[in-house]
Design a protein around this motif. Structure first.
Motif, PDB file in Angstrom:
ATOM      1  N   VAL A 169       0.866  -1.175   0.000  1.00  9.03           N
ATOM      2  CA  VAL A 169       0.000   0.000   0.000  1.00  9.03           C
ATOM      3  C   VAL A 169       0.903   1.224   0.000  1.00  9.03           C
ATOM      4  O   VAL A 169       1.884   1.284   0.753  1.00  9.03           O
ATOM      5  N   THR A 170       0.587   2.183  -0.866  1.00 10.45           N
ATOM      6  CA  THR A 170       1.411   3.393  -0.938  1.00 10.45           C
ATOM      7  C   THR A 170       1.266   4.219   0.334  1.00 10.45           C
ATOM      8  O   THR A 170       0.196   4.269   0.947  1.00 10.45           O
ATOM      9  N   ASP A 171       2.365   4.871   0.705  1.00 14.63           N
ATOM     10  CA  ASP A 171       2.349   5.727   1.898  1.00 14.63           C
ATOM     11  C   ASP A 171       1.816   7.121   1.537  1.00 14.63           C
ATOM     12  O   ASP A 171       1.345   7.342   0.415  1.00 14.63           O
ATOM     13  N   ALA A 172       1.909   8.054   2.465  1.00 17.05           N
ATOM     14  CA  ALA A 172       1.380   9.412   2.248  1.00 17.05           C
ATOM     15  C   ALA A 172       2.051  10.129   1.081  1.00 17.05           C
ATOM     16  O   ALA A 172       1.469  11.033   0.476  1.00 17.05           O
ATOM     17  N   SER A 173       3.276   9.705   0.738  1.00 16.29           N
ATOM     18  CA  SER A 173       4.014  10.301  -0.386  1.00 16.29           C
ATOM     19  C   SER A 173       3.843   9.516  -1.677  1.00 16.29           C
ATOM     20  O   SER A 173       4.528   9.780  -2.662  1.00 16.29           O
ATOM     21  N   GLY A 174       2.965   8.503  -1.672  1.00 10.55           N
ATOM     22  CA  GLY A 174       2.741   7.680  -2.861  1.00 10.55           C
ATOM     23  C   GLY A 174       3.796   6.619  -3.073  1.00 10.55           C
ATOM     24  O   GLY A 174       3.797   5.939  -4.092  1.00 10.55           O
ATOM     25  N   LYS A 175       4.698   6.417  -2.116  1.00 10.73           N
ATOM     26  CA  LYS A 175       5.816   5.475  -2.285  1.00 10.73           C
ATOM     27  C   LYS A 175       5.462   4.089  -1.768  1.00 10.73           C
ATOM     28  O   LYS A 175       4.660   3.933  -0.845  1.00 10.73           O
ATOM     29  N   PHE A 176       6.107   3.102  -2.385  1.00 15.83           N
ATOM     30  CA  PHE A 176       5.974   1.711  -1.945  1.00 15.83           C
ATOM     31  C   PHE A 176       7.222   0.940  -2.355  1.00 15.83           C
ATOM     32  O   PHE A 176       7.967   1.371  -3.233  1.00 15.83           O
ATOM     33  N   SER A 177       7.411  -0.207  -1.729  1.00 14.18           N
ATOM     34  CA  SER A 177       8.504  -1.116  -2.092  1.00 14.18           C
ATOM     35  C   SER A 177       8.002  -2.547  -2.035  1.00 14.18           C
ATOM     36  O   SER A 177       7.188  -2.886  -1.174  1.00 14.18           O
ATOM     37  N   LEU A 178       8.489  -3.349  -2.956  1.00 11.31           N
ATOM     38  CA  LEU A 178       8.206  -4.781  -2.969  1.00 11.31           C
ATOM     39  C   LEU A 178       9.536  -5.519  -3.118  1.00 11.31           C
ATOM     40  O   LEU A 178      10.369  -5.128  -3.934  1.00 11.31           O
TER      41      LEU A 178
END
Length: 130
Positions: free
Chosen positions: A44-53
């Motif tokens: 799920v993206t964080d408040a800044s739209g970032k994610f990692s997999l």
């Protein structure tokens, strides 16, 4: 059996009209045709739209010991506001790290407002590397 790299790690930002998209569900999946296996994971993206997999690997007796052509169909979707966007459709043809982008890590921006475009010879999507 040796582990094969089926999907390199992904670190990215999701935007729409240039604005980071918070709370979007990112689903990454693959179908390893040579071994008849499928898997998926989500973030799920964080408040800044970032994610990692993280790195996705697999092993198979047949692909370890028998000659074969590597074919891993990859897909990344982003669901936001009840709308699902296909942002990455790729056919990985080897087990090397970061081969999806010819040796570069999958790092950049998935732009939901962007028209689908060719990323390279085996991938299309709504992705800008960087």
């Amino acid at each position: 059996m040796s582990k094969k790299i089926l999907f390199s790690p992904v670190t990215a930002t999701v935007t729409n009209l240039g604005v980071p998209v918070a709370g979007a569900t990112v689903t990454r999946s693959y179908e390893w045709r040579s071994a008849g296996q499928k898997a998926a994971d989500t973030a799920v993206t964080d408040a800044s739209g970032k994610f990692s997999l993280p790195l996705m690997t697999g092993s198979s007796f047949s692909t370890t010991w028998l000659p074969h052509e590597a074919v891993i169909n990859q897909l990344i979707t982003v669901e936001q506001g009840g709308v699902k966007h296909e942002v990455w459709v790729c056919s990985k043809r080897d087990y090397l790290p970061n081969s999806e982008l010819e040796g570069r890590p999958i790092t950049g921006t998935f732009k939901l407002d962007m028209a689908e475009a060719k990323i390279n010879t085996l991938c299309v999507g709504k992705f800008i590397a960087g």
